[in-house]
Design a protein around this motif. Sequence first.
Motif, PDB file in Angstrom:
ATOM      1  N   LYS A 412       0.812  -1.207  -0.103  1.00 54.04           N
ATOM      2  CA  LYS A 412       0.107   0.166  -0.001  1.00 54.04           C
ATOM      3  C   LYS A 412       0.940   1.144  -0.051  1.00 54.04           C
ATOM      4  O   LYS A 412       0.467   2.268  -0.755  1.00 54.04           O
ATOM      5  N   LEU A 413       1.897   1.089   0.884  1.00 51.51           N
ATOM      6  CA  LEU A 413       2.696   2.367   1.183  1.00 51.51           C
ATOM      7  C   LEU A 413       3.640   2.547  -0.381  1.00 51.51           C
ATOM      8  O   LEU A 413       3.680   3.718  -0.749  1.00 51.51           O
ATOM      9  N   ILE A 414       3.833   1.555  -0.970  1.00 56.26           N
ATOM     10  CA  ILE A 414       4.614   1.845  -2.295  1.00 56.26           C
ATOM     11  C   ILE A 414       3.804   2.214  -3.325  1.00 56.26           C
ATOM     12  O   ILE A 414       4.252   3.191  -4.154  1.00 56.26           O
ATOM     13  N   ARG A 415       2.634   1.901  -3.593  1.00 57.02           N
ATOM     14  CA  ARG A 415       1.555   2.021  -4.375  1.00 57.02           C
ATOM     15  C   ARG A 415       1.454   3.751  -4.499  1.00 57.02           C
ATOM     16  O   ARG A 415       1.507   4.405  -5.224  1.00 57.02           O
ATOM     17  N   GLU A 416       0.950   4.027  -3.115  1.00 54.89           N
ATOM     18  CA  GLU A 416       0.763   5.289  -2.781  1.00 54.89           C
ATOM     19  C   GLU A 416       1.911   6.346  -3.118  1.00 54.89           C
ATOM     20  O   GLU A 416       1.827   7.344  -3.849  1.00 54.89           O
ATOM     21  N   LYS A 417       3.038   5.933  -2.656  1.00 57.57           N
ATOM     22  CA  LYS A 417       4.355   6.736  -3.260  1.00 57.57           C
ATOM     23  C   LYS A 417       4.644   6.797  -4.600  1.00 57.57           C
ATOM     24  O   LYS A 417       4.876   7.740  -5.079  1.00 57.57           O
ATOM     25  N   ARG A 418       4.335   5.734  -5.385  1.00 53.66           N
ATOM     26  CA  ARG A 418       4.475   5.833  -6.787  1.00 53.66           C
ATOM     27  C   ARG A 418       3.398   6.828  -7.343  1.00 53.66           C
ATOM     28  O   ARG A 418       3.730   7.487  -8.266  1.00 53.66           O
ATOM     29  N   THR A 419       2.140   7.023  -6.846  1.00 50.69           N
ATOM     30  CA  THR A 419       1.080   7.742  -7.366  1.00 50.69           C
ATOM     31  C   THR A 419       1.456   9.485  -6.997  1.00 50.69           C
ATOM     32  O   THR A 419       1.563  10.486  -7.733  1.00 50.69           O
ATOM     33  N   GLU A 420       2.356   9.482  -6.032  1.00 53.78           N
ATOM     34  CA  GLU A 420       2.761  10.798  -5.577  1.00 53.78           C
ATOM     35  C   GLU A 420       3.939  11.112  -6.315  1.00 53.78           C
ATOM     36  O   GLU A 420       4.135  12.606  -6.152  1.00 53.78           O
ATOM     37  N   ASP A 421       4.943  10.417  -6.360  1.00 54.07           N
ATOM     38  CA  ASP A 421       6.094  10.769  -6.525  1.00 54.07           C
ATOM     39  C   ASP A 421       6.454  10.176  -8.212  1.00 54.07           C
ATOM     40  O   ASP A 421       7.001   9.118  -8.145  1.00 54.07           O
ATOM     41  N   PRO A 422       6.400  10.983  -9.037  1.00 51.68           N
ATOM     42  CA  PRO A 422       6.794  10.514 -10.372  1.00 51.68           C
ATOM     43  C   PRO A 422       8.161   9.912 -10.607  1.00 51.68           C
ATOM     44  O   PRO A 422       8.409   9.154 -11.238  1.00 51.68           O
ATOM     45  N   GLU A 423       8.935  10.617  -9.955  1.00 56.68           N
ATOM     46  CA  GLU A 423      10.468  10.179  -9.940  1.00 56.68           C
ATOM     47  C   GLU A 423      10.599   8.769  -9.520  1.00 56.68           C
ATOM     48  O   GLU A 423      11.221   7.896  -9.975  1.00 56.68           O
ATOM     49  N   PHE A 424       9.852   8.576  -8.193  1.00 57.23           N
ATOM     50  CA  PHE A 424       9.850   7.240  -7.701  1.00 57.23           C
ATOM     51  C   PHE A 424       9.398   6.421  -8.596  1.00 57.23           C
ATOM     52  O   PHE A 424       9.598   5.276  -8.744  1.00 57.23           O
ATOM     53  N   ASP A 425       7.984   6.575  -9.362  1.00 59.08           N
ATOM     54  CA  ASP A 425       7.543   5.918 -10.125  1.00 59.08           C
ATOM     55  C   ASP A 425       8.188   5.339 -11.069  1.00 59.08           C
ATOM     56  O   ASP A 425       8.106   4.188 -11.714  1.00 59.08           O
ATOM     57  N   LEU A 426       8.797   6.171 -11.762  1.00 56.31           N
ATOM     58  CA  LEU A 426       9.932   6.068 -13.014  1.00 56.31           C
ATOM     59  C   LEU A 426      10.889   4.856 -12.548  1.00 56.31           C
ATOM     60  O   LEU A 426      11.234   3.857 -13.079  1.00 56.31           O
ATOM     61  N   HIS A 427      11.440   5.273 -11.184  1.00 55.39           N
ATOM     62  CA  HIS A 427      12.298   4.307 -10.705  1.00 55.39           C
ATOM     63  C   HIS A 427      11.887   3.130 -10.581  1.00 55.39           C
ATOM     64  O   HIS A 427      12.608   1.891 -11.242  1.00 55.39           O
ATOM     65  N   LEU A 428      10.740   2.792 -10.117  1.00 52.38           N
ATOM     66  CA  LEU A 428      10.222   1.370  -9.913  1.00 52.38           C
ATOM     67  C   LEU A 428       9.770   0.879 -11.246  1.00 52.38           C
ATOM     68  O   LEU A 428       9.954  -0.463 -11.213  1.00 52.38           O
ATOM     69  N   GLU A 429       9.294   1.600 -12.227  1.00 53.39           N
ATOM     70  CA  GLU A 429       9.107   1.220 -13.603  1.00 53.39           C
ATOM     71  C   GLU A 429      10.480   0.277 -13.976  1.00 53.39           C
ATOM     72  O   GLU A 429      10.430  -0.602 -14.543  1.00 53.39           O
ATOM     73  N   GLU A 430      11.440   1.102 -13.871  1.00 57.56           N
ATOM     74  CA  GLU A 430      12.776   0.643 -14.456  1.00 57.56           C
ATOM     75  C   GLU A 430      13.192  -0.574 -13.605  1.00 57.56           C
ATOM     76  O   GLU A 430      13.890  -1.505 -14.222  1.00 57.56           O
ATOM     77  N   LEU A 431      13.079  -0.660 -12.345  1.00 62.79           N
ATOM     78  CA  LEU A 431      13.238  -1.870 -11.623  1.00 62.79           C
ATOM     79  C   LEU A 431      12.509  -3.196 -12.349  1.00 62.79           C
ATOM     80  O   LEU A 431      13.011  -4.160 -12.585  1.00 62.79           O
ATOM     81  N   THR A 432      11.396  -2.605 -12.505  1.00 61.21           N
ATOM     82  CA  THR A 432      10.360  -3.812 -12.972  1.00 61.21           C
ATOM     83  C   THR A 432      10.890  -4.417 -14.369  1.00 61.21           C
ATOM     84  O   THR A 432      10.830  -5.385 -14.635  1.00 61.21           O
ATOM     85  N   ARG A 433      11.189  -3.328 -15.176  1.00 63.03           N
ATOM     86  CA  ARG A 433      11.804  -3.594 -16.573  1.00 63.03           C
ATOM     87  C   ARG A 433      13.021  -4.457 -16.485  1.00 63.03           C
ATOM     88  O   ARG A 433      13.107  -5.368 -17.253  1.00 63.03           O
ATOM     89  N   THR A 434      13.911  -4.082 -15.695  1.00 63.11           N
ATOM     90  CA  THR A 434      15.026  -4.907 -15.410  1.00 63.11           C
ATOM     91  C   THR A 434      14.700  -6.468 -15.181  1.00 63.11           C
ATOM     92  O   THR A 434      15.427  -7.308 -15.693  1.00 63.11           O
ATOM     93  N   LEU A 435      14.053  -6.427 -14.183  1.00 62.48           N
ATOM     94  CA  LEU A 435      13.474  -7.708 -13.732  1.00 62.48           C
ATOM     95  C   LEU A 435      13.113  -8.504 -14.876  1.00 62.48           C
ATOM     96  O   LEU A 435      13.227  -9.723 -15.157  1.00 62.48           O
ATOM     97  N   VAL A 436      11.817  -8.000 -15.372  1.00 62.63           N
ATOM     98  CA  VAL A 436      10.988  -8.630 -16.407  1.00 62.63           C
ATOM     99  C   VAL A 436      12.061  -8.883 -17.588  1.00 62.63           C
ATOM    100  O   VAL A 436      11.953 -10.040 -18.291  1.00 62.63           O
ATOM    101  N   GLY A 437      12.958  -7.935 -17.995  1.00 64.09           N
ATOM    102  CA  GLY A 437      13.832  -8.036 -18.705  1.00 64.09           C
ATOM    103  C   GLY A 437      14.930  -9.189 -18.979  1.00 64.09           C
ATOM    104  O   GLY A 437      14.819 -10.031 -19.507  1.00 64.09           O
ATOM    105  N   VAL A 438      15.116  -9.224 -17.547  1.00 61.72           N
ATOM    106  CA  VAL A 438      16.050 -10.476 -17.049  1.00 61.72           C
ATOM    107  C   VAL A 438      15.675 -11.617 -17.586  1.00 61.72           C
ATOM    108  O   VAL A 438      16.593 -12.590 -18.286  1.00 61.72           O
ATOM    109  N   ILE A 439      14.439 -11.996 -17.351  1.00 56.71           N
ATOM    110  CA  ILE A 439      13.923 -13.170 -17.618  1.00 56.71           C
ATOM    111  C   ILE A 439      13.586 -13.585 -19.162  1.00 56.71           C
ATOM    112  O   ILE A 439      13.539 -14.558 -19.616  1.00 56.71           O
ATOM    113  N   HIS A 440      13.527 -12.630 -19.732  1.00 58.52           N
ATOM    114  CA  HIS A 440      13.249 -12.620 -21.173  1.00 58.52           C
ATOM    115  C   HIS A 440      14.337 -12.560 -22.263  1.00 58.52           C
ATOM    116  O   HIS A 440      13.969 -13.022 -23.479  1.00 58.52           O
ATOM    117  N   ARG A 441      15.155 -12.243 -21.809  1.00 58.05           N
ATOM    118  CA  ARG A 441      16.405 -11.914 -22.614  1.00 58.05           C
ATOM    119  C   ARG A 441      16.878 -13.220 -23.404  1.00 58.05           C
ATOM    120  O   ARG A 441      16.930 -13.172 -24.466  1.00 58.05           O
TER     121      ARG A 441
END
Length: 452
Positions: A412-441
């Motif tokens: 809940k906390l992270i989700r809220e922070k994502r909506t409030e803080d665009p920079e953090f949101d972007l950061h998490l998107e990047e982490l996700t991309r790295t993770l999802v990318g890792v398995i698909h490479r």
Amino acid sequence: MTSRISDSTWKDILTHVRVHYPDLARGWFVRLSPEGLDSGVLSVNAVTHAQVGYLNDQCGRAFGEAAQAAIGRLISVQFETDAPPEEGLEPLSFEKPESYLQLIPDYMFSNFITGPCNRLAHAASVAVAKQLGTAYNPLFIHGEVGLGKTHLIQAICHEVREQKPDLNLMYLTCETFSNHFFEAVERGALHQFRYRYRHADLLIVDDVQFLADRDRSQEEFFHTFNTLFQSQRQIVLSADCSPGEIPSLEQRLISRFNSGLVACVDFPCLETRMAIIRTKAKLACIEMPEEVVLLIANRIQSNVREIEGALKRINLVSQERNDGRVNLAVAHEALGVSLPRAIVSVQEILNLVTKHYNVRLSDLQGKRRTKSIAFPRQVCMYLARELTSYSLEEIGGSFGGRDHTTVIHACKLIREKRTEDPEFDLHLEELTRTLVGVIHRPEERRPEGSTA
Ligand code: ADP
Ligand code: MG
């Protein structure tokens, strides 16, 4: 090659009809005149459209049989007239431009993504558009629904229109061809019909599998095909299966269709699907993060039209929920699916987060609650919740034996922070991309996608 038939042969034909089909014979038959014989087809000219209508409806077989008896080989007879179209009648559909298919502006070569699945069909289409009638004739493109056949043949149309605007290009479905044909028969206008079709410079017929159960239009199509082919006019056909697989298609048509180039469009591989998604998103002015591209490409594997449907839904949900911004959450909701869970492992999440936040693995998995540790731990829990299929309890257990309410709180906390803080949101998107990318490479490196 059209050849004339002698007067005495014509007389024999008429006599044969009169003797064997006295009920069909009419006095005005004396005014019929044979026009000529061309590839087994004898054209006979009548005086009025009504006569042509009668002859077509009733007498095709009688004349065919008579011609065969008089000439000594298999002949079919077609009736036409030079009479002007009859006044006061609704114009025939095949004379109206709107009865042919309209081109979709986006279906151009420049928007067509090539991959191993469609390279041959694409290359052949490009070649055909450049060298009408000489590169590959006919070109027959087949493949399952939604794999780009119509796109490719329309791209040929666009290209030809641009290069040679004066050419007589006819683009239609085989359904339309049949409808035009039957209308012509009914209205005694076969002559005009044939004139129209046999003067095409480029005839493109989409979905010819529908020729299947229409005997007479098959016959007509065969003659149209021959006439055009013999004068080196380009013919392009598409179908949902190869010529030999079209049910109840006559052998002579199968061999005609096979006589040029038969090219198949296949299911696109992951890399091609991703490229298609990027192109379509760009055309629709949707900014599409790579992890969403990957998500769609993984979800929808067999039909590009469905990919487009998914893009539309995602775009709509992003407008409603997120000011038009597309991210994974929006994509989830739109597609009604969860991410490919349990592909990402908790260990991968731990490795990434320790590196990014410069904390130790033992800290994340330990009991300490200082903010510098608690926060990365919450990020881990959130990512695990989003990207794996572990239950709340299992996730809590992996991070220092915490219970499920702690995990819920963290998410809940992270989700809220994502909506409030665009920079953090972007950061998490990047982490996700790295993770999802890792398995698909590994899959992206499949040889299928890399052959040129
Ligand atoms: P078909 O005629 O084979 O059923 P379409 O040509 O109508 O399929 O394609 C369905 C949709 O998918 C179209 O919007 C088309 O633009 C798109 N499409 C299919 N293949 C590709 C490709 N390789 N590149 C770009 N778009 C494609
Ligand atoms: Mg199509």
